[in-house]
Design an enzyme around this catalytic site. Structure first.
Site, PDB file in Angstrom:
ATOM      1  N   ARG A  16       1.144  -1.221   0.059  1.00  0.00           N
ATOM      2  CA  ARG A  16       0.007   0.193  -0.094  1.00  0.00           C
ATOM      3  C   ARG A  16       0.967   1.297  -0.144  1.00  0.00           C
ATOM      4  O   ARG A  16       1.014   1.960  -1.107  1.00  0.00           O
ATOM      5  CB  ARG A  16      -0.847  -0.077   1.146  1.00  0.00           C
ATOM      6  CG  ARG A  16      -2.039   0.933   1.115  1.00  0.00           C
ATOM      7  CD  ARG A  16      -1.690   2.257   1.701  1.00  0.00           C
ATOM      8  NE  ARG A  16      -1.011   2.436   3.023  1.00  0.00           N
ATOM      9  CZ  ARG A  16      -0.663   3.644   3.630  1.00  0.00           C
ATOM     10  NH1 ARG A  16      -0.395   4.582   3.096  1.00  0.00           N
ATOM     11  NH2 ARG A  16      -0.036   3.457   4.678  1.00  0.00           N
ATOM     12  N   ASP A  17       1.398   1.552   1.107  1.00  0.00           N
ATOM     13  CA  ASP A  17       2.339   2.788   1.274  1.00  0.00           C
ATOM     14  C   ASP A  17       3.719   2.725   0.204  1.00  0.00           C
ATOM     15  O   ASP A  17       3.790   3.675  -0.455  1.00  0.00           O
ATOM     16  CB  ASP A  17       2.677   2.968   2.610  1.00  0.00           C
ATOM     17  CG  ASP A  17       3.496   4.384   3.035  1.00  0.00           C
ATOM     18  OD1 ASP A  17       3.970   5.154   1.894  1.00  0.00           O
ATOM     19  OD2 ASP A  17       3.174   4.786   4.128  1.00  0.00           O
ATOM     20  N   HIS A 208       5.257   4.713  12.722  1.00  0.00           N
ATOM     21  CA  HIS A 208       5.320   4.773  11.164  1.00  0.00           C
ATOM     22  C   HIS A 208       6.183   5.618  10.917  1.00  0.00           C
ATOM     23  O   HIS A 208       5.891   7.042  10.845  1.00  0.00           O
ATOM     24  CB  HIS A 208       3.739   4.774  10.692  1.00  0.00           C
ATOM     25  CG  HIS A 208       3.606   4.999   9.475  1.00  0.00           C
ATOM     26  ND1 HIS A 208       2.964   3.978   8.704  1.00  0.00           N
ATOM     27  CD2 HIS A 208       4.202   5.697   8.246  1.00  0.00           C
ATOM     28  CE1 HIS A 208       2.761   4.154   7.281  1.00  0.00           C
ATOM     29  NE2 HIS A 208       3.524   5.272   6.938  1.00  0.00           N
ATOM     30  N   HIS A 210       8.924   7.416   8.058  1.00  0.00           N
ATOM     31  CA  HIS A 210       9.515   7.378   6.833  1.00  0.00           C
ATOM     32  C   HIS A 210      10.940   7.978   6.989  1.00  0.00           C
ATOM     33  O   HIS A 210      11.355   8.476   7.706  1.00  0.00           O
ATOM     34  CB  HIS A 210       8.488   8.502   5.796  1.00  0.00           C
ATOM     35  CG  HIS A 210       7.421   7.865   5.349  1.00  0.00           C
ATOM     36  ND1 HIS A 210       7.293   7.533   4.336  1.00  0.00           N
ATOM     37  CD2 HIS A 210       6.265   7.574   5.972  1.00  0.00           C
ATOM     38  CE1 HIS A 210       6.073   6.961   4.013  1.00  0.00           C
ATOM     39  NE2 HIS A 210       5.339   6.879   5.169  1.00  0.00           N
ATOM     40  N   CYS A 241       3.872   9.577   0.382  1.00  0.00           N
ATOM     41  CA  CYS A 241       2.485   9.871   0.033  1.00  0.00           C
ATOM     42  C   CYS A 241       2.482  10.767  -1.067  1.00  0.00           C
ATOM     43  O   CYS A 241       3.354  11.748  -0.991  1.00  0.00           O
ATOM     44  CB  CYS A 241       1.973  10.337   1.303  1.00  0.00           C
ATOM     45  SG  CYS A 241       0.352  11.147   1.223  1.00  0.00           S
ATOM     46  N   ASN A 250       9.295   4.532   3.316  1.00  0.00           N
ATOM     47  CA  ASN A 250       9.099   4.104   4.599  1.00  0.00           C
ATOM     48  C   ASN A 250      10.479   3.302   5.191  1.00  0.00           C
ATOM     49  O   ASN A 250      11.440   3.157   4.582  1.00  0.00           O
ATOM     50  CB  ASN A 250       8.068   2.732   4.835  1.00  0.00           C
ATOM     51  CG  ASN A 250       6.769   3.465   4.430  1.00  0.00           C
ATOM     52  OD1 ASN A 250       5.970   3.700   5.471  1.00  0.00           O
ATOM     53  ND2 ASN A 250       6.410   3.416   3.039  1.00  0.00           N
TER      54      ASN A 250
HETATM   55  P1  HMG Z   1     -13.183  14.204  -2.503  1.00  0.00           P
HETATM   56  O1  HMG Z   1     -12.715  14.486  -4.034  1.00  0.00           O
HETATM   57  O2  HMG Z   1     -13.402  15.202  -1.696  1.00  0.00           O
HETATM   58  O3  HMG Z   1     -14.388  13.151  -2.544  1.00  0.00           O
HETATM   59  O4  HMG Z   1     -11.953  13.208  -2.002  1.00  0.00           O
HETATM   60  P2  HMG Z   1     -15.783  13.060  -3.109  1.00  0.00           P
HETATM   61  O5  HMG Z   1     -16.646  12.384  -2.141  1.00  0.00           O
HETATM   62  O6  HMG Z   1     -16.095  14.613  -3.598  1.00  0.00           O
HETATM   63  O7  HMG Z   1     -15.796  12.157  -4.354  1.00  0.00           O
HETATM   64  C1  HMG Z   1     -14.937  12.567  -5.495  1.00  0.00           C
HETATM   65  C2  HMG Z   1     -15.008  11.487  -6.505  1.00  0.00           C
HETATM   66  O8  HMG Z   1     -14.307  10.303  -6.133  1.00  0.00           O
HETATM   67  C3  HMG Z   1     -16.447  10.920  -6.796  1.00  0.00           C
HETATM   68  O9  HMG Z   1     -16.394  10.303  -8.002  1.00  0.00           O
HETATM   69  C4  HMG Z   1     -16.526   9.914  -5.926  1.00  0.00           C
HETATM   70  O10 HMG Z   1     -17.416   8.832  -6.536  1.00  0.00           O
HETATM   71  C5  HMG Z   1     -15.083   9.262  -5.974  1.00  0.00           C
HETATM   72  P3  HMG Z   1     -16.971  11.211  -9.396  1.00  0.00           P
HETATM   73  O11 HMG Z   1     -18.318  11.299  -9.036  1.00  0.00           O
HETATM   74  O12 HMG Z   1     -16.383  12.337  -9.375  1.00  0.00           O
HETATM   75  O13 HMG Z   1     -16.915  10.304 -10.691  1.00  0.00           O
HETATM   76  N1  HMG Z   1     -14.614   8.626  -4.787  1.00  0.00           N
HETATM   77  C6  HMG Z   1     -14.397   7.346  -4.504  1.00  0.00           C
HETATM   78  N2  HMG Z   1     -13.956   6.368  -5.460  1.00  0.00           N
HETATM   79  C7  HMG Z   1     -13.539   5.164  -5.026  1.00  0.00           C
HETATM   80  N3  HMG Z   1     -13.469   4.987  -3.606  1.00  0.00           N
HETATM   81  C8  HMG Z   1     -13.581   5.895  -2.659  1.00  0.00           C
HETATM   82  C9  HMG Z   1     -13.991   7.024  -3.214  1.00  0.00           C
HETATM   83  N4  HMG Z   1     -14.430   8.150  -2.407  1.00  0.00           N
HETATM   84  C10 HMG Z   1     -14.805   9.200  -3.541  1.00  0.00           C
HETATM   85  N5  HMG Z   1     -13.533   5.604  -1.467  1.00  0.00           N
HETATM   86  C11 HMG Z   1     -11.211  11.497  -0.711  1.00  0.00           C
HETATM   87  C12 HMG Z   1     -11.953  12.681  -0.803  1.00  0.00           C
HETATM   88  C13 HMG Z   1     -10.912  11.238   0.654  1.00  0.00           C
HETATM   89  C14 HMG Z   1     -12.078  10.305  -1.365  1.00  0.00           C
HETATM   90  C15 HMG Z   1      -9.842  11.684  -1.380  1.00  0.00           C
HETATM   91  O14 HMG Z   1      -9.237  12.707  -1.078  1.00  0.00           O
HETATM   92  C16 HMG Z   1      -9.077  10.340  -1.250  1.00  0.00           C
HETATM   93  O15 HMG Z   1      -9.265   9.369  -1.838  1.00  0.00           O
HETATM   94  N6  HMG Z   1      -7.801  10.723  -0.459  1.00  0.00           N
HETATM   95  C17 HMG Z   1      -6.840   9.530  -0.415  1.00  0.00           C
HETATM   96  C18 HMG Z   1      -5.509   9.950  -0.560  1.00  0.00           C
HETATM   97  C19 HMG Z   1      -4.368   8.932  -0.211  1.00  0.00           C
HETATM   98  O16 HMG Z   1      -4.739   7.818  -0.320  1.00  0.00           O
HETATM   99  N7  HMG Z   1      -3.367   9.152   0.489  1.00  0.00           N
HETATM  100  C20 HMG Z   1      -2.328   8.552   0.748  1.00  0.00           C
HETATM  101  C21 HMG Z   1      -2.622   7.404   1.910  1.00  0.00           C
HETATM  102  S1  HMG Z   1      -2.405   8.250   3.334  1.00  0.00           S
HETATM  103  C22 HMG Z   1      -0.580   8.089   3.658  1.00  0.00           C
HETATM  104  O17 HMG Z   1       0.035   7.545   2.975  1.00  0.00           O
HETATM  105  C23 HMG Z   1       0.058   8.404   5.220  1.00  0.00           C
HETATM  106  C24 HMG Z   1      -0.081   7.028   5.707  1.00  0.00           C
HETATM  107  O18 HMG Z   1       1.086   6.194   5.224  1.00  0.00           O
HETATM  108  C25 HMG Z   1       0.505   7.512   7.251  1.00  0.00           C
HETATM  109  C26 HMG Z   1       1.854   8.334   7.024  1.00  0.00           C
HETATM  110  O19 HMG Z   1       3.077   8.087   6.541  1.00  0.00           O
HETATM  111  O20 HMG Z   1       1.793   9.424   7.687  1.00  0.00           O
HETATM  112  C27 HMG Z   1      -1.232   6.254   6.104  1.00  0.00           C
HETATM  113 MG    MG Z   2       3.159   6.482   5.163  1.00  0.00          MG
END
Ligand code: HMG
Ligand code: MG
Length: 298
Positions: A16-17, A208, A210, A241, A250
């Site tokens: 994933r990450d 966690h 990086h 990210c 990581n």
């Molecule tokens: P948004 O644009 O505000 O969401 O995003 P929305 O509800 O307005 O939806 C926009 C579009 O996305 C729509 O499609 C939804 O259907 C679709 P459209 O109508 O335009 O065709 N949609 C989805 N599709 C599939 N699955 C879903 C989903 N949700 C909406 N679940 C949202 C808000 C949260 C969805 C967006 O910002 C997002 O997906 N963000 C994820 C970002 C991400 O994955 N970042 C990396 C992970 S975090 C990380 O790495 C940190 C970590 O490792 C810890 C650390 O290191 O600190 C965990």
């Molecule tokens: Mg991370």
């Protein structure tokens, strides 16, 4: 006091990450092969994918196919990231039994990563946690930017404590404290962990790191000394990210296994099999392993 037999649970986040920040789309079959290889090394938890918006993270668009395609091993957990109810329903449709929601200690990062303020994100997670409770699905909570934010810089420890406490109170069984951009150093990391442990039991915390500034292994060691027993890592140090510019991979799982061996902790992972998996992945990605241990074993 630490007992020599203390077990440390490694949460492998490579699939994933590790992969979410890769520009070139990786074949679904290769993602499945990676998860299966990792689970075969003895890792008890392999975070498999993320049911996030494919518009935001195109690399995770095949989450359902990846999760469904994995031949699950008895005793291995395969959690997935879920940002909202839509993600929860997609995950449940393919039989996911453990998820992670992800928030942040910094407002600016929360908006950049999940398009919500911290308060809005907690409101968005509430129905996910309710549904998970109803369905018997375990939920982990991530707090990002615990030692610094790419937009706001310093992040007050009090903000980390507040978000961690809120996620725990909402029903997350474990809180993973994420140094998203890898700027932390050992004393600061330990102080942050201990501050959170004042409000959430240490047994419910994970770290966690990086490795942007090369401090991740040292930070993990300091947090182990402080009592944490769950460590996130990605095979061969992949990761980052997409919404944290400049952040690197990581901490490498190979390096954590070596560290745990040296410190006298048990972990259940076969280092040689892990090194082989790291090499396989590095060849797939067309670059050298970021794990010092992996390189040293050549
Ligand atoms: P948004 O644009 O505000 O969401 O995003 P929305 O509800 O307005 O939806 C926009 C579009 O996305 C729509 O499609 C939804 O259907 C679709 P459209 O109508 O335009 O065709 N949609 C989805 N599709 C599939 N699955 C879903 C989903 N949700 C909406 N679940 C949202 C808000 C949260 C969805 C967006 O910002 C997002 O997906 N963000 C994820 C970002 C991400 O994955 N970042 C990396 C992970 S975090 C990380 O790495 C940190 C970590 O490792 C810890 C650390 O290191 O600190 C965990
Ligand atoms: Mg991370």
């Amino acid at each position: 006091m630490m007992a020599a037999t203390d077990f440390v649970r490694i949460v492998e986040v490579g699939p994933r990450d590790g992969l979410q920040n890769e520009k070139a789309i990786i074949a679904t079959a290769d993602k499945i092969a990676l998860i299966e290889k990792l689970a075969a090394t003895g890792l008890g938890t392999v975070e498999a994918t993320a049911f996030v918006s494919p518009k935001w993270v195109p690399q995770m668009a095949d989450a359902a196919e990846v999760f469904s395609g994995v031949a699950k091993r008895e005793g291995v957990r395969y959690p997935v990231l879920v940002p909202n109810l839509q993600g929860y329903e997609r995950a449940r449709a393919v039989g996911v039994t453990e998820i992670a929601v992800f928030g942040a200690a910094s407002e600016a990062f929360s908006r950049a990563n999940i398009n919500a303020s911290i308060e809005e994100s907690l409101t968005r997670f509430a129905p996910v946690l309710e549904a998970a409770k109803r369905d018997g699905v375990a939920v982990r909570g991530y707090v990002s930017t615990v030692l610094g934010c790419p937009y706001q810089g310093e992040v007050p420890v009090a903000d980390v404590v507040r978000v961690a406490k809120a996620l725990h109170a909402m029903g997350c069984y474990e809180i993973s404290l994420g140094d998203t951009i890898g700027v932390g150093t050992p004393r600061k990391a330990r102080a942050m962990l201990e501050a959170v442990a004042g409000e959430v039991p240490m047994a419910a915390l994970a770290v966690h790191f990086h490795d942007t500034y090369g401090q991740a292994v040292a930070n993990v060691a300091a947090c182990l000394e402080a009592g944490v027993r769950v460590v996130d890592a990605a095979v061969s140090g992949t990761g980052g990210c997409p919404y944290a510019k400049g952040a690197s991979g990581n901490v490498a799982t190979e390096d954590i296994v070596y560290l745990l061996d040296g410190m006298g902790f048990t972990h259940g992972v076969d280092l040689e099999a892990l090194v082989d998996t790291g090499r396989w992945l590095s060849a797939l990605l067309g670059r050298e392993s970021m794990s010092k241990v992996n390189r040293a074993r050549r």
